[in-house]
Design an enzyme around this catalytic site. Structure first.
Site, PDB file in Angstrom:
ATOM      1  N   HIS A 226       0.339  -1.056  -0.103  1.00  0.00           N
ATOM      2  CA  HIS A 226      -0.216  -0.068   0.145  1.00  0.00           C
ATOM      3  C   HIS A 226       1.358   1.433  -0.203  1.00  0.00           C
ATOM      4  CE1 HIS A 226      -2.363   3.460   1.701  1.00  0.00           C
ATOM      5  NE2 HIS A 226      -1.668   2.409   3.323  1.00  0.00           N
ATOM      6  N   TYR A 260      -6.167   9.220   2.513  1.00  0.00           N
ATOM      7  CA  TYR A 260      -5.883   9.546   3.595  1.00  0.00           C
ATOM      8  C   TYR A 260      -4.603  10.434   3.635  1.00  0.00           C
ATOM      9  CZ  TYR A 260      -3.188   6.031   5.188  1.00  0.00           C
ATOM     10  OH  TYR A 260      -1.809   5.092   5.176  1.00  0.00           O
ATOM     11  N   VAL A 361      -2.750  -1.289  13.679  1.00  0.00           N
ATOM     12  CA  VAL A 361      -2.630  -0.585  14.836  1.00  0.00           C
ATOM     13  C   VAL A 361      -3.630   0.193  15.479  1.00  0.00           C
ATOM     14  CG1 VAL A 361      -1.469   1.682  15.201  1.00  0.00           C
ATOM     15  CG2 VAL A 361      -0.345   0.482  14.096  1.00  0.00           C
ATOM     16  N   TYR A 538     -35.126 -26.977  20.411  1.00  0.00           N
ATOM     17  CA  TYR A 538     -33.974 -25.460  20.412  1.00  0.00           C
ATOM     18  C   TYR A 538     -33.138 -25.878  21.235  1.00  0.00           C
ATOM     19  CZ  TYR A 538     -34.087 -21.037  19.494  1.00  0.00           C
ATOM     20  OH  TYR A 538     -33.312 -18.960  19.461  1.00  0.00           O
ATOM     21  N   ASP A 551     -27.386 -20.445  19.118  1.00  0.00           N
ATOM     22  CA  ASP A 551     -28.513 -21.336  19.153  1.00  0.00           C
ATOM     23  C   ASP A 551     -28.680 -22.136  18.358  1.00  0.00           C
ATOM     24  OD1 ASP A 551     -29.251 -19.919  17.460  1.00  0.00           O
ATOM     25  OD2 ASP A 551     -30.608 -19.209  17.809  1.00  0.00           O
TER      26      ASP A 551
HETATM   27  P1  FAD Z   1       4.224  -6.466  12.413  1.00  0.00           P
HETATM   28  O1  FAD Z   1       4.611  -4.652  12.772  1.00  0.00           O
HETATM   29  O2  FAD Z   1       4.474  -7.103  10.838  1.00  0.00           O
HETATM   30  O3  FAD Z   1       5.436  -7.144  13.052  1.00  0.00           O
HETATM   31  C1  FAD Z   1       4.994  -8.308  13.131  1.00  0.00           C
HETATM   32  C2  FAD Z   1       6.307  -9.143  13.832  1.00  0.00           C
HETATM   33  O4  FAD Z   1       6.686 -10.497  13.495  1.00  0.00           O
HETATM   34  C3  FAD Z   1       7.552  -8.004  12.981  1.00  0.00           C
HETATM   35  O5  FAD Z   1       8.041  -7.962  13.284  1.00  0.00           O
HETATM   36  C4  FAD Z   1       8.261  -9.877  12.499  1.00  0.00           C
HETATM   37  O6  FAD Z   1       9.764  -9.401  12.227  1.00  0.00           O
HETATM   38  C5  FAD Z   1       7.963 -10.451  13.770  1.00  0.00           C
HETATM   39  N1  FAD Z   1       8.208 -12.137  12.653  1.00  0.00           N
HETATM   40  C6  FAD Z   1       7.395 -12.713  11.908  1.00  0.00           C
HETATM   41  N2  FAD Z   1       7.776 -13.663  11.299  1.00  0.00           N
HETATM   42  C7  FAD Z   1       8.636 -14.377  12.568  1.00  0.00           C
HETATM   43  C8  FAD Z   1       9.405 -15.104  12.791  1.00  0.00           C
HETATM   44  N3  FAD Z   1       9.550 -16.259  12.050  1.00  0.00           N
HETATM   45  N4  FAD Z   1      10.263 -15.883  14.055  1.00  0.00           N
HETATM   46  C9  FAD Z   1      10.136 -14.459  14.981  1.00  0.00           C
HETATM   47  N5  FAD Z   1       9.410 -13.011  14.676  1.00  0.00           N
HETATM   48  C10 FAD Z   1       8.764 -13.664  13.453  1.00  0.00           C
HETATM   49  N6  FAD Z   1      -2.220   0.151  10.590  1.00  0.00           N
HETATM   50  C11 FAD Z   1      -3.457   1.529  11.203  1.00  0.00           C
HETATM   51  O7  FAD Z   1      -4.088   1.377  12.142  1.00  0.00           O
HETATM   52  N7  FAD Z   1      -3.311   2.778  11.114  1.00  0.00           N
HETATM   53  C12 FAD Z   1      -2.242   3.171  10.207  1.00  0.00           C
HETATM   54  O8  FAD Z   1      -2.804   4.309   9.259  1.00  0.00           O
HETATM   55  C13 FAD Z   1      -1.494   2.026   8.952  1.00  0.00           C
HETATM   56  N8  FAD Z   1      -1.220   3.150   8.005  1.00  0.00           N
HETATM   57  C14 FAD Z   1      -0.571   1.831   7.591  1.00  0.00           C
HETATM   58  C15 FAD Z   1      -0.101   2.445   6.347  1.00  0.00           C
HETATM   59  C16 FAD Z   1       1.191   1.548   5.814  1.00  0.00           C
HETATM   60  C17 FAD Z   1       2.074   2.090   4.823  1.00  0.00           C
HETATM   61  C18 FAD Z   1       1.217   0.494   5.820  1.00  0.00           C
HETATM   62  C19 FAD Z   1       2.275  -0.998   5.164  1.00  0.00           C
HETATM   63  C20 FAD Z   1       0.200  -0.931   7.106  1.00  0.00           C
HETATM   64  C21 FAD Z   1      -0.135   1.038   8.043  1.00  0.00           C
HETATM   65  N9  FAD Z   1      -1.137   0.705   9.143  1.00  0.00           N
HETATM   66  C22 FAD Z   1      -2.081   1.439   9.374  1.00  0.00           C
HETATM   67  C23 FAD Z   1      -1.615  -1.105   8.216  1.00  0.00           C
HETATM   68  C24 FAD Z   1      -0.701  -1.781  10.178  1.00  0.00           C
HETATM   69  O9  FAD Z   1       0.833  -1.283  10.135  1.00  0.00           O
HETATM   70  C25 FAD Z   1      -0.041  -3.564  10.959  1.00  0.00           C
HETATM   71  O10 FAD Z   1      -1.390  -3.451  10.647  1.00  0.00           O
HETATM   72  C26 FAD Z   1       0.230  -3.449  12.415  1.00  0.00           C
HETATM   73  O11 FAD Z   1       1.600  -2.300  12.179  1.00  0.00           O
HETATM   74  C27 FAD Z   1       0.354  -4.517  11.969  1.00  0.00           C
HETATM   75  O12 FAD Z   1       0.983  -5.106  13.278  1.00  0.00           O
HETATM   76  P2  FAD Z   1       2.004  -6.584  13.671  1.00  0.00           P
HETATM   77  O13 FAD Z   1       2.641  -6.592  14.876  1.00  0.00           O
HETATM   78  O14 FAD Z   1       0.863  -7.455  13.874  1.00  0.00           O
HETATM   79  O15 FAD Z   1       2.483  -6.518  12.516  1.00  0.00           O
HETATM   80  N1  THG Z   2     -33.226 -24.939  11.875  1.00  0.00           N
HETATM   81  C1  THG Z   2     -32.334 -26.038  12.143  1.00  0.00           C
HETATM   82  N2  THG Z   2     -31.385 -25.557  12.858  1.00  0.00           N
HETATM   83  C2  THG Z   2     -31.094 -24.186  13.581  1.00  0.00           C
HETATM   84  C3  THG Z   2     -31.718 -23.344  12.428  1.00  0.00           C
HETATM   85  C4  THG Z   2     -33.252 -23.653  10.947  1.00  0.00           C
HETATM   86  N3  THG Z   2     -29.702 -23.859  14.035  1.00  0.00           N
HETATM   87  C5  THG Z   2     -29.621 -22.704  14.155  1.00  0.00           C
HETATM   88  C6  THG Z   2     -30.433 -21.262  13.787  1.00  0.00           C
HETATM   89  N4  THG Z   2     -31.362 -22.006  12.588  1.00  0.00           N
HETATM   90  C7  THG Z   2     -31.277 -21.749  15.076  1.00  0.00           C
HETATM   91  N5  THG Z   2     -32.137 -20.894  15.200  1.00  0.00           N
HETATM   92  C8  THG Z   2     -33.895 -21.281  15.555  1.00  0.00           C
HETATM   93  C9  THG Z   2     -34.570 -19.687  16.062  1.00  0.00           C
HETATM   94  C10 THG Z   2     -35.495 -20.182  16.558  1.00  0.00           C
HETATM   95  C11 THG Z   2     -36.203 -21.549  16.377  1.00  0.00           C
HETATM   96  C12 THG Z   2     -35.462 -22.878  15.629  1.00  0.00           C
HETATM   97  C13 THG Z   2     -34.217 -22.158  15.036  1.00  0.00           C
HETATM   98  C14 THG Z   2     -37.389 -21.687  16.823  1.00  0.00           C
HETATM   99  N6  THG Z   2     -38.513 -21.794  18.398  1.00  0.00           N
HETATM  100  C15 THG Z   2     -39.132 -22.246  18.605  1.00  0.00           C
HETATM  101  C16 THG Z   2     -39.616 -21.267  19.008  1.00  0.00           C
HETATM  102  O1  THG Z   2     -38.714 -20.064  20.696  1.00  0.00           O
HETATM  103  O2  THG Z   2     -40.940 -20.700  19.063  1.00  0.00           O
HETATM  104  C17 THG Z   2     -38.745 -23.417  20.266  1.00  0.00           C
HETATM  105  C18 THG Z   2     -39.890 -23.587  20.496  1.00  0.00           C
HETATM  106  C19 THG Z   2     -39.642 -24.915  21.392  1.00  0.00           C
HETATM  107  O3  THG Z   2     -38.290 -24.808  21.627  1.00  0.00           O
HETATM  108  O4  THG Z   2     -40.628 -25.507  21.812  1.00  0.00           O
HETATM  109  O5  THG Z   2     -38.048 -23.073  16.257  1.00  0.00           O
HETATM  110  O6  THG Z   2     -33.498 -22.903  11.245  1.00  0.00           O
HETATM  111  N7  THG Z   2     -32.703 -27.347  11.602  1.00  0.00           N
END
Ligand code: FAD
Ligand code: THG
Length: 822
Positions: A226, A260, A361, A538, A551
C-alpha cells in the site's frame, strides 16, 4: 514461584508488544517475545505505520477495539513524547453518496459510543484549512480519533512488560514450533536454542501464513503493498508544529479517491488505496537483518507511476500541494483477509498454538486485550465471532480464494457498501442440489461462506400484481431498495397463505454420534438432551459466563446419533475442542453431503402427506419431532419446525436425491400454488415470528434472558457450561433486552446497526430489520433498556433523519402458535 503458563509470543510489532503488556499486567510474567528483526524497530508493518486511528466502523467489536487502543495509548508516553495525539478525525465527502454514507457512519458512531458529527463544508475548512472548500460537500468529524505513534508505543510497552519480568529477544527467528501429543511445548530459534512454552502466540503480522505453516495451520491472509508518500515542506504548515507535536490538524480521509492524509511536522503524509493490488511474496522481501527508517522488509520500492492519479486527486482536494513535491515514498506491506476482519484463535490441531494477526495499529491494543482475556480468563469481554479464525469454511482458506478476496477487499476498502452487497467473484463456489431449479426460477443469489443463497425468485414476479391490498408493501428509499425486490412481498404472502419451499441447505449441520454423544451435548447446551429418539430441541450453547455462544437445534436421530443445526464453523470448532479424548463422541460436518428444503405454509400438509405412506398428521408427527420417512420413494428425515413460523417441516435427504426431492415437491405443489421462497421473505417472516439470528441479534455479550430466549434454558438441568451463571437470572432481572420495534410511518425499513433514541438520548442500537409483510409495517429489533414497555415511543436514526418507532409486544405474528401447532 509463579505458576502461570510459560508463553512465547512470536513478533514484537504493535500486536505482540501489546499482548506482552496485557499478559504481564495480568500476572502472566513467564513470557518471552521473539522477533526476527532488531528491537524495538523490527522492520515489520508497525515500523513505518503512519498510525491513523479512526475508531468508527460497521462492526461494534472493531470499534470497541479501536476505542480501547485510543484510550490506552493516550495514557502512554515516553517522557514528553506522545503515543497518541488526539488531533481528531475528519472524513470528507465529495459526492452526495459519500455524504449520505457519512451520516450512516455517524449513526454507527452513536450506536457504539464514539462522539462524532456530520459537518458542513465551512466547518470542514475550519477544521482542516488545507481543504479546498469547493471540493467538499461535508464531512464527518470525530474529535477523539487521532494519531498513534506505533513505533514509540512498542518501545514503551516493551519496557513496561520487561519491568514486569517479560523477556524480549530481537534478531531471533522462530524456525520450528515444538509439540508433543498435540500440544505445543516450545519453539526453536534460528540460533538453535529451544524456548520452552505452554502457549505460543503468533503475532507475526503478514508473516502469519509462514508461522502458521510451522504447525500446519492455514492462516487466511495475504500480504499486500500500500503506497505511502511524504511531501516536501509546505509553506502553509511551516512553523505550526515541531518534531514533538508533529501534527495538529485532524487526520483526514478522502475516501471518494481512496486517500488519507496526516501531518508530519511541516510536511504532509499521503496514503493511497487507489492503486492496483500489489501482492507481496514474503520470500522475496528483504531480510530484516538491518532496519533503518527507510529500509526494512515491510517496505518495497516506491512505484511512482502507481501514485500519479492519487497525486493529482490530492492536489485537487488540497491546493497547497499544487506547488509541492513528493519527497519520499514507499510501498508498505501489511495483511488483508477474505472478509477484512482480523484473525484470532487457537489452532484446531495443536493445543496452545494461537494467532493474532491481520490487525491494524488501530485495533491492536483491543485485540491484544481480548487475546489476553481469552488466555487468562478463557473468555473475552468483547465478543469475537467476526475475528475468530475458525469463522471461515475450508474453501475460504484456500490460497487462491484468499488471494482473490483479499485483493478485492484492498480495492474496495473505502467503498460505500450496502450490508447485503455480495462479492462478485469467486461465485458459485458452493451450490445446493436445488441450484439448477433455482436458476430456472430466476433466483437472485446472494453469497454467504461460499454458498449461493436465493434472495428472491423472478418467477414470482407474476404474483406481485395479485397481491391483496393489505399485502402490498410501500415503495422504499434507494438504500433499503438495494438488494431487495417487491417480489419478496409476494413470497411472504404465499408462505403465510399457501405453501412455499425454502432452501435450507447452507444451514451448518453437524452429526454428533457415539456412546458419549448425548452426554456431550448435555454438557454443552442448556436443554434436556436425553429425550426420546425422534425429539428435536431448540437449545443454547453458553460460554462460561453465561453468554450465548450459539443457538442450536438438536435432533435425536437414533439412540447414539444426533444432528445439530448450527450457526457456522465456529460451532463445529467449539465442539471439536470439547469432544472427549476417549473417542466416545464422533463429529462429522454433514452439510455438504446432505440438503434440506423447508416446506412451510398452511397447505404444507396437503402437499406432503399425499406423497408418503408415513404419517404427517398433527398427532402422528408432533411439533419439534422428527420422522424418517419416504416421499415418493426418496428416503428423507422430516423435522417439524419452522424458522418462518408456519406449519411444515424441514425435509432432509442426502445430496444425490436433492434435485429429485425438489422436483417431487414442486410438481405435487402446483395445484396448491406452491412457490420457491428466498431469504428476503425468509428474514421478514422470522422477524415477525420473533426468531433471533445468532451473530446479528445476539452474541456472547448477551445472556439468554436479555435475548428473550430464557425459555430455552432448562430449569431441571444442572452442570452444563454456563449453568453457574444462570442462577438468579430471569426475564425480570435483566437491565437490557432485545426489543421488538415497529416503525410508525409504515414505510421506513432500516438496515441494521442504527442508533435508537429514547427521550432524545441514545439508548441502544438496531440488530435486524425488515418489512413485516404480514403486519404491514417495518420491524426493527434493537438492544434497549428493559424499562421500556410495549407502546413506548423511540426514534431510530436512519441516515440524517430520525424515524419514529414504537415498542411492540412480540412476536408480532401468531403469539398463540395456532399456525404451527395444528
Ligand atoms: P508487524 O509489525 O509486522 O509485526 C510482526 C512481527 O513478527 C515482525 O516484527 C516480524 O519481524 C515478526 N516475525 C515474523 N515472523 C517471525 C518469526 N518466524 N520469528 C520471529 N519473529 C517473526 N494501520 C493503522 O491502524 N493505521 C494506519 O494509518 C496504518 N497505515 C499503514 C500504512 C502503511 C503504508 C502500511 C504498510 C500499514 C499501515 N497500517 C496502518 C497497518 C499496520 O501497520 C499493521 O496492520 C500493523 O502494524 C500490524 O502489526 P503487527 O504487530 O501485526 O505486525
Ligand atoms: N433450523 C435448524 N437448526 C437451526 C436453525 C434452523 N439452527 C440454527 C438456527 N436456525 C437456530 N435458530 C432457531 C430459532 C428459533 C427456532 C428454531 C431455530 C424455533 N423456535 C421455537 C420458538 O421460539 O417458538 C422453539 C420452540 C420450542 O423450543 O419448543 O423454532 O432454522 N434445524
Amino acid at each position: 514461584m509463579s505458576t502461570t503458563p510459560r508463553v512465547v509470543v512470536i513478533g514484537a510489532g504493535i500486536v505482540g508488544a501489546n499482548l506482552a503488556d496485557e499478559l504481564t499486567a495480568r500476572g502472566w510474567t513467564r513470557l518471552t517475545v521473539l522477533d526476527q528483526g532488531p528491537l524495538p524497530l523490527t522492520g515489520g508493518s508497525t515500523s513505518h505505520a503512519p498510525g491513523l486511528v479512526y475508531q468508527t466502523g460497521p462492526s461494534k467489536t472493531m470499534t470497541a477495539f479501536a476505542t480501547y487502543t485510543m484510550e490506552k495509548f493516550t495514557g502512554l508516553s515516553d517522557g514528553d513524547a506522545w503515543c497518541f495525539n488526539q488531533v481528531g478525525g475528519l472524513e470528507v465527502a465529495t459526492t452526495p453518496e459519500r455524504l449520505a454514507d457519512l451520516h450512516r457512519k455517524q449513526g454507527w458512531a452513536t450506536s457504539w459510543g464514539v462522539p462524532g458529527e456530520v459537518v458542513g463544508p465551512d466547518r470542514c475548512v475550519e477544521l482542516h484549512p488545507l481543504l479546498d472548500r469547493d471540493q467538499v460537500l461535508g464531512g464527518f468529524h470525530t474529535p477523539t480519533d487521532g494519531l498513534a505513534k506505533a513505533s514509540r508505543a512498542v518501545a514503551v510497552l516493551i519496557s513496561r512488560a520487561e519491568a514486569r519480568g517479560a523477556q524480549f529477544r530481537g534478531s531471533t527467528r522462530v524456525v520450528e514450533v515444538l509439540q508433543d501429543s498435540g500440544r505445543v511445548t516450545g519453539v526453536r530459534t534460528d540460533a538453535g536454542d529451544v524456548v520452552p512454552a505452554d502457549i505460543v502466540v503468533s503475532c507475526a503480522g503478514f508473516w502469519g501464513r509462514e508461522v502458521g505453516a510451522l504447525v500446519g495451520m492455514k492462516v487466511p491472509l495475504l500480504p499486500l503493498a500500500h503506497q505511502y508518500v511524504r511531501t516536501g515542506q509546505l509553506p502553509e504548515l511551516a512553523g505550526r508544529n515541531d518534531d514533538v507535536i508533529e501534527a495538529r490538524l485532524p487526520i483526514l480521509r478522502h475516501q471518494d479517491n481512496d486517500l488519507y492524509y496526516r501531518e508530519h511536522n511541516d510536511c504532509l503524509g499521503i496514503g493511497s488505496y487507489a492503486h492496483r493490488p500489489m501482492p507481496a511474496s514474503v520470500s522475496e522481501l528483504p531480510e530484516n537483518g538491518e532496519v533503518t527508517d527507510d529500509a526494512m522488509p515491510s517496505m518495497l520500492p516506491f512505484t511512482e507511476e502507481d501514485f500519479l492519479p492519487s497525486w493529482e486527486h490530492s492536489r485537487t482536494l488540497l491546493p497547497a500541494l499544487r506547488d509541492a513535491k513528493i519527497e519520499t515514498g514507499f510501498n508498505g506491506v501489511f495483511s488483508f483477509t477474505p472478509d477484512g476482519g482480523p484473525l484470532i484463535g487457537e489452532s484446531a490441531d495443536v493445543a496452545g498454538f494461537w494467532i493474532a494477526e491481520a490487525v491494524w495499529v488501530t485495533h491492536s491494543a483491543g485485540v491484544a486485550r481480548a487475546v489476553a482475556q481469552l488466555l487468562v480468563d478463557g473468555r473475552s469481554e468483547i465478543e469475537l465471532h467476526g475475528c475468530n479464525v475458525h469463522r471461515f469454511e475450508e474453501i475460504e482458506t484456500a490460497d487462491a480464494y484468499v488471494a482473490e478476496t483479499s485483493q478485492r477487499n484492498f480495492v474496495e476498502i473505502y467503498d460505500v457498501r450496502h450490508p447485503l452487497e455480495p462479492r462478485l467473484s469467486p461465485r458459485d463456489v458452493r451450490v445446493s442440489p436445488f441450484h439448477a431449479r433455482q436458476k430456472e426460477l430466476g433466483a437472485f443469489f446472494l453469497e454467504a461462506h461460499g454458498w449461493e443463497r436465493p434472495h428472491w425468485y423472478e418467477a414470482n414476479a407474476r404474483l406481485v400484481k395479485d397481491l391483496p391490498q393489505e399485502w402490498q408493501a410501500p415503495s422504499r428509499d434507494a438504500w433499503s431498495a438495494k438488494f431487495h425486490s417487491p417480489i419478496a412481498a409476494a413470497e411472504a404472502w404465499k408462505t403465510r397463505t399457501a405453501v412455499a419451499m425454502y432452501d435450507m441447505t447452507p444451514l451448518k449441520r453437524i452429526e454428533v454420534s457415539g456412546p458419549g454423544a448425548v452426554a456431550f451435548l448435555q454438557r454443552l447446551t442448556t436443554g434436556k438432551m436425553d429425550k426420546s429418539v425422534g425429539s428435536v430441541t431448540y437449545t443454547l450453547a453458553l460460554d462460561e459466563a453465561g453468554g450465548i455462544r450459539s443457538d442450536l437445534t438438536v435432533a435425536r436421530l437414533s439412540e447414539d446419533v444426533l444432528q445439530v443445526g448450527a450457526n457456522g464453523n465456529i460451532d463445529l470448532d467449539y465442539f471439536r475442542r470439547q469432544a472427549p479424548a476417549d473417542g466416545s463422541v464422533r463429529l462429522r460436518d454433514i452439510t455438504g453431503g446432505t440438503c434440506c428444503v423447508g416446506v412451510w405454509g398452511p397447505l404444507a400438509r396437503d402437499l406432503v402427506q399425499p406423497l408418503s405412506d408415513d404419517d404427517f398428521s398433527h398427532e402422528g408427527l408432533k411439533y419439534f419431532r422428527l420422522r424418517h420417512a419416504h416421499l415418493g420413494g426418496i428416503p428423507v428425515t422430516a423435522m417439524r419446525l419452522s424458522y418462518v413460523g408456519e406449519l411444515g417441516w424441514e425435509i432432509y435427504t442426502s445430496a444425490e436425491y436433492g434435485q429429485r426431492l425438489w422436483d417431487l415437491l414442486w410438481e405435487a405443489g402446483q395445484p396448491l400454488g406452491v412457490i420457491a421462497g428466498g431469504r428476503a421473505a425468509f428474514n421478514s417472516l422470522r422477524l415477525e415470528k420473533g426468531y433471533r439470528a445468532w451473530g446479528t441479534d445476539m452474541t456472547t455479550e448477551h445472556n439468554p434472558y436479555e435475548a428473550g430466549i430464557g425459555f430455552a434454558v432448562s430449569k431441571k438441568k444442572e452442570g452444563y457450561v454456563g449453568y453457574d451463571r444462570m442462577a438468579g437470572l430471569s426475564a425480570e432481572t435483566v437491565s437490557r433486552r432485545l426489543t421488538c420495534l415497529t416503525v410508525d410511518d409504515g414505510r421506513s425499513v432500516v438496515l441494521g446497526s442504527e442508533p435508537v433514541f429514547v427521550g432524545g438520548v441514545p439508548a441502544g442500537y438496531v440488530t435486524s430489520a425488515a418489512f413485516g409483510h404480514t403486519v404491514g409495517r417495518p420491524i426493527a429489533y434493537a438492544w434497549l433498556p428493559s424499562t421500556l414497555t410495549p407502546g413506548n415511543a423511540v426514534e431510530i436514526q436512519y441516515f440524517d433523519r430520525r424515524v419514529k418507532a414504537t415498542v411492540a409486544a412480540e412476536p408480532l405474528v401468531d403469539p398463540e402458535m395456532t399456525r404451527i401447532r395444528r
